[in-house]
Structures are given as structure tokens and as C-alpha cells.
Write a protein that holds these residues in place. Structure first.
Motif, mmCIF file in Angstrom:
data_model
loop_
_atom_site.group_PDB
_atom_site.id
_atom_site.type_symbol
_atom_site.label_atom_id
_atom_site.label_comp_id
_atom_site.label_asym_id
_atom_site.label_seq_id
_atom_site.Cartn_x
_atom_site.Cartn_y
_atom_site.Cartn_z
ATOM 1 N N GLU A 1 14.501 109.132 19.401
ATOM 2 C CA GLU A 1 15.628 108.223 19.612
ATOM 3 C C GLU A 1 15.328 107.149 20.646
ATOM 4 N N ARG A 2 15.958 105.997 20.516
ATOM 5 C CA ARG A 2 15.982 105.027 21.601
ATOM 6 C C ARG A 2 17.386 104.421 21.673
ATOM 7 N N LEU A 3 17.715 103.876 22.818
ATOM 8 C CA LEU A 3 19.026 103.263 22.987
ATOM 9 C C LEU A 3 19.047 101.906 22.289
ATOM 10 N N THR A 4 20.237 101.494 21.867
ATOM 11 C CA THR A 4 20.418 100.126 21.377
ATOM 12 C C THR A 4 21.339 99.406 22.353
ATOM 13 N N PHE A 5 20.982 98.196 22.715
ATOM 14 C CA PHE A 5 21.904 97.358 23.480
ATOM 15 C C PHE A 5 22.342 96.208 22.597
ATOM 16 N N GLU A 6 23.662 96.015 22.538
ATOM 17 C CA GLU A 6 24.190 94.868 21.799
ATOM 18 C C GLU A 6 24.521 93.766 22.803
ATOM 19 N N TYR A 7 24.287 92.543 22.373
ATOM 20 C CA TYR A 7 24.541 91.418 23.277
ATOM 21 C C TYR A 7 25.177 90.292 22.473
ATOM 22 N N VAL A 8 26.468 90.077 22.704
ATOM 23 C CA VAL A 8 27.190 89.002 22.015
ATOM 24 C C VAL A 8 26.876 87.697 22.712
ATOM 25 N N LEU A 9 26.317 86.750 21.988
ATOM 26 C CA LEU A 9 25.955 85.465 22.603
ATOM 27 C C LEU A 9 27.116 84.476 22.527
ATOM 28 N N LEU A 10 27.526 83.986 23.697
ATOM 29 C CA LEU A 10 28.632 83.041 23.811
ATOM 30 C C LEU A 10 28.051 81.721 24.319
ATOM 31 N N ARG A 11 28.296 80.683 23.584
ATOM 32 C CA ARG A 11 27.695 79.390 23.889
ATOM 33 C C ARG A 11 27.996 78.932 25.324
ATOM 34 N N ASP A 12 26.940 78.598 26.040
ATOM 35 C CA ASP A 12 27.014 78.088 27.421
ATOM 36 C C ASP A 12 27.649 79.074 28.404
ATOM 37 N N VAL A 13 27.816 80.321 27.992
ATOM 38 C CA VAL A 13 28.414 81.303 28.906
ATOM 39 C C VAL A 13 27.374 82.349 29.300
ATOM 40 N N ASN A 14 26.738 82.961 28.303
ATOM 41 C CA ASN A 14 25.762 84.017 28.610
ATOM 42 C C ASN A 14 24.497 83.871 27.756
ATOM 43 N N ASP A 15 24.240 82.651 27.271
ATOM 44 C CA ASP A 15 23.179 82.468 26.274
ATOM 45 C C ASP A 15 21.997 81.626 26.761
ATOM 46 N N THR A 16 21.862 81.440 28.064
ATOM 47 C CA THR A 16 20.775 80.589 28.559
ATOM 48 C C THR A 16 19.470 81.377 28.678
ATOM 49 N N ASP A 17 18.370 80.659 28.846
ATOM 50 C CA ASP A 17 17.087 81.335 29.065
ATOM 51 C C ASP A 17 17.123 82.171 30.335
ATOM 52 N N ALA A 18 17.831 81.682 31.338
ATOM 53 C CA ALA A 18 17.945 82.450 32.586
ATOM 54 C C ALA A 18 18.668 83.770 32.336
ATOM 55 N N ASP A 19 19.704 83.742 31.476
ATOM 56 C CA ASP A 19 20.391 84.990 31.107
ATOM 57 C C ASP A 19 19.405 85.951 30.439
ATOM 58 N N ALA A 20 18.601 85.398 29.519
ATOM 59 C CA ALA A 20 17.644 86.244 28.796
ATOM 60 C C ALA A 20 16.674 86.921 29.773
ATOM 61 N N ARG A 21 16.210 86.146 30.750
ATOM 62 C CA ARG A 21 15.261 86.730 31.718
ATOM 63 C C ARG A 21 15.935 87.808 32.561
ATOM 64 N N ARG A 22 17.202 87.603 32.884
ATOM 65 C CA ARG A 22 17.921 88.639 33.640
ATOM 66 C C ARG A 22 18.095 89.908 32.797
ATOM 67 N N VAL A 23 18.379 89.723 31.507
ATOM 68 C CA VAL A 23 18.529 90.897 30.638
ATOM 69 C C VAL A 23 17.222 91.689 30.602
ATOM 70 N N VAL A 24 16.100 90.992 30.542
ATOM 71 C CA VAL A 24 14.802 91.665 30.538
ATOM 72 C C VAL A 24 14.682 92.547 31.787
ATOM 73 N N ARG A 25 15.073 92.005 32.915
ATOM 74 C CA ARG A 25 14.967 92.787 34.162
ATOM 75 C C ARG A 25 15.928 93.979 34.156
ATOM 76 N N LEU A 26 17.136 93.778 33.631
ATOM 77 C CA LEU A 26 18.117 94.876 33.591
ATOM 78 C C LEU A 26 17.600 96.047 32.754
ATOM 79 N N LEU A 27 16.893 95.721 31.677
ATOM 80 C CA LEU A 27 16.511 96.771 30.726
ATOM 81 C C LEU A 27 15.119 97.348 30.995
ATOM 82 N N ALA A 28 14.501 96.914 32.073
ATOM 83 C CA ALA A 28 13.174 97.448 32.405
ATOM 84 C C ALA A 28 13.270 98.971 32.520
#
Ligand code: SAH
Length: 357
Positions: free
Chosen positions: A259-286
Motif C-alpha cells: 500500500e501507499r498513501l494517496t494525496f489529493e490536491y485541488v488546484l485553484l487558480r492563483d490560490v494554491n497552484d503556483t510553482d512555489a506551492d508545488a515546491r512546498r508540497v514536495v517538502r511536505l510529502l518528503a
């Protein structure tokens, strides 16, 4: 007299031991199994149809019990093949289930509550508030209804079930677990436990509780934000269950070897969808054994967010993919309000067709 039918106890939702208790000690043990298989395997419509039972027992049982199947009200067909079902419960309330057929598999999305008490800002179901929890029979009944309608075999590896419809499954955990046992019992519905997934907004204490269950669905977490502050805005439940603690609970979660976990991520325009958001998500899920499913916002009336452009979604995925498997969830059934976050008893045109709220 008039209320007799209403008072009949549904068998759908009972485990074998409960059916045995209904029959009492004088009935031979195999009778309970015959009833169990008729309800969960054959999907019979009424007790009269249980042809393996002697007529006397059938009549006796029918006097106090019903099968408890959900009553189809209507369905809505999307151009992409998705079908959304509106099903009526014994108390007259309605609930939704969705079938998403694909070339290699069929996914059945079912509800766990009527409405939802978790007030995610981007979700239409949240606007209903919570009406009530579904029973185990009402949850498993949605699976039975859809497989019957489409002549699907739940034992077939094509069939997947996701508890991602209306409601927060971890706020109805006992019924969700019982429904899971019914759905995965090889004597009954027979779905593989590897093909049933539950998604949560992050009810932390219940995640640990779920992890202790021998028979449980796979776990998906609606992440939806890249920072504590952002998640508090989008998912106010984060005030009660902070993102940091949620990720700790995920790291402590006892995954089965496959098994592995699934994370869902709803992308909202100009709210949580920037490249900086993506890089933060990478760090959160390390350090987490997981994958990410990106969902571009499915719009709805009164939802104060916009859908990002496909290029934005692709760029977000590119950044995540360097560190973690990351997929884009194809929107299914948007035209009939069947997609993620759109279940709210809507008619295809956007109105409300069952006369409630
Ligand atoms: N309450 C549970 C189960 C619902 S699953 C949960 O929150 O996980 C439904 C999924 O769709 C969740 O991941 C949710 O974040 C997402 N979602 C909600 N509203 C949406 C919308 N408008 N567009 C796209 N996805 C949405």
C-alpha cells in the motif's frame, strides 16, 4: 397497518451473524447463509425472491424484514460515459453515487453521509451541511445498486470503489468499516480490499483508529494546500486538525506492504497552484510512501474559485513528479454535476430536482 412496510428492518447492512440472530436458534445455520448470499451476491429485490428458502420461512421473514435496497430516483448521463445516480433512502432522503467507466477499469464513487459537516470552501456538498450519517447497508447498497445496473462483477479486478462521494467517511467510521467488511467479504460482494479507497479531509484521531483495523480501505488524504495558513483558509477544519499534525499522523500510519498513501490536491487558480506551492508540497510529502492526484477545480454555482489553465496544472505536475509519483485526475461527468466536489443533488441543468433545500 399502513406503517408496516416502513417498520420492516433492512437485511442489507447485516453481517452473517446478525442474520443468524434474526432467524433464531431453531433455524439451521445454512439458512442464514442462503439469505446473506441472496442479498449480497444475487442482489435480490425482495425476500420473496429468495427461492432457496421454504415458503413458510420466506413469509415469516418478510413480515418483519425487507431487503433494504436503495430506490433509484433518477440518473444523469454525462457525455464522457459517467453516470450519476440519485438514490432514495428509507426515510425519503436522497444520496448520490457515480459510475465512471474507463477502458481498463470501472470506478464506483459512493457517499458516506447525506451532506457533509466539513466546510471546505471549494466544495458544493459542503453547502448542504450534514443531514445524517449513512448506515452500513446504505453505503454497501450503493455499490450493489451500481454493479447490478451495469452487470459488473465486483470480484473482477476492473471494479474499483472509492468513498469519495458526499460526506466525510472518517466522521462515520463505524458504518464505513462495517460496509467495507460487507463489500470485501468473499462470501458476499467479494470486492478486493486493494480496490476500495477512502478519502478524508484529515480527521486525525480517526486516521489512527482506521490504521488499527484489520479490514480497511486504502487511505487517501485531501491535502489541497501547501501551507498551514493556506489550508486554514481553504479547509477550516485545519484549525482543529493542523496540517503539521495531519502529516505526522500520515507518517505514523501503518501501511500494508502493498500500500501507499494517496494525496489529493485541488488546484485553484492563483490560490494554491503556483510553482512555489508545488515546491512546498514536495517538502511536505518528503519521507512519505505516497502518490499525488491533482484535481483541477470542478466549478459550481457559488464556488468562489476558478479552474487553472491546463498549462498551469502541467507545470505543477512537472515539479512534483521529480520527487513523487503525480497524476492528473481527469474530470469526469462535470456536465451532469458528477465530478469531485459537485455532488449536491443537482439536476443536470444546475437546479435542484428533489424539492429539498
Ligand atoms: N470528505 C472527503 C471525501 C470526499 S472526496 C474528503 O474531503 O476527502 C472528494 C474529493 O474532491 C476531495 O479530495 C476534495 O478535496 C475534492 N474536491 C472537493 N471539491 C472539489 C471541487 N470543486 N473540484 C475538485 N475537487 C474537489
Amino acid at each position: 397497518m399502513l406503517n408496516l412496510k416502513k417498520m420492516a428492518q433492512p437485511i442489507l447492512g447485516m453481517e452473517l451473524s446478525e442474520i443468524r440472530a434474526v432467524l433464531g436458534e431453531t433455524a439451521p445455520a445454512y439458512r442464514a447463509r442462503q439469505i446473506y448470499q441472496a442479498v449480497y451476491r444475487q442482489g435480490i429485490a425482495s425476500i420473496d425472491c429468495i427461492s432457496t428458502l421454504p415458503a413458510g420461512l420466506r413469509a415469516e421473514l418478510a413480515a418483519t424484514h425487507s431487503v433494504g435496497r436503495l430506490e433509484p430516483v433518477r440518473h444523469f448521463d454525462s457525455l464522457d460515459g459517467t453516470r450519476r445516480y440519485l438514490l432514495r433512502l428509507a426515510d425519503g432522503r436522497t444520496v448520490e453515487a457515480v459510475l465512471m467507466p474507463e477502458a481498463a477499469r470501472d470506478t464506483i464513487c459512493i457517499s458516506t453521509q447525506v451532506g457533509c459537516p466539513v466546510d471546505c470552501r471549494f466544495c458544493l456538498t459542503a453547502r448542504m451541511g450534514l443531514e445524517r450519517n449513512l448506515t452500513a447497508g446504505e453505503i454497501a447498497g450503493q455499490v450493489l445498486h451500481v454493479v447490478r445496473e451495469h452487470a459488473l462483477d465486483p470480484r473482477d479486478a476492473r471494479v474499483n470503489v472509492v468513498l469519495m462521494g458526499m460526506g466525510e467517511p472518517l466522521l462515520n467510521l463505524a458504518n464505513v468499516l462495517k460496509a467495507t467488511r460487507l463489500a470485501t467479504d468473499p462470501e458476499g460482494i467479494g470486492l478486493s480490499p486493494r480496490r476500495i479507497t477512502l478519502s478524508t479531509a484529515g480527521i486525525i484521531p480517526k486516521i489512527a483508529e482506521l490504521g488499527r483495523e484489520p479490514v480497511r480501505p486504502k487511505l487517501a488524504i485531501s491535502l489541497n494546500a501547501s501551507s498551514e495558513e493556506q489550508r486554514r483558509e481553504l479547509m477550516p477544519i485545519t484549525r482543529k486538525y493542523p496540517l503539521k499534525d495531519l502529516l505526522d499522523a500520515c507518517r505514523a500510519y501503518p501501511l500494508r506492504p502493498w500500500e501507499r498513501l494517496t494525496f489529493e490536491y485541488v488546484l485553484l487558480r492563483d490560490v494554491n497552484d503556483t510553482d512555489a506551492d508545488a515546491r512546498r508540497v514536495v517538502r511536505l510529502l518528503a519521507r512519505l510512501k505516497c502518490k499525488v492526484n491533482l484535481i483541477a477545480l470542478n466549478p459550481g454555482p457559488g464556488i468562489p474559485f476558478e479552474t487553472p489553465a491546463p498549462e498551469r496544472v502541467a507545470s505543477f505536475q512537472e515539479i512534483l513528479k521529480r520527487s513523487v509519483p503525480c497524476f492528473i485526475r481527469k474530470p469526469r461527468g462535470r456536465d451532469v454535476y458528477a465530478a469531485c466536489g459537485q455532488l449536491k443533488r443537482m439536476s443536470a441543468s444546475g437546479g435542484n430536482q428533489d424539492g429539498r433545500d
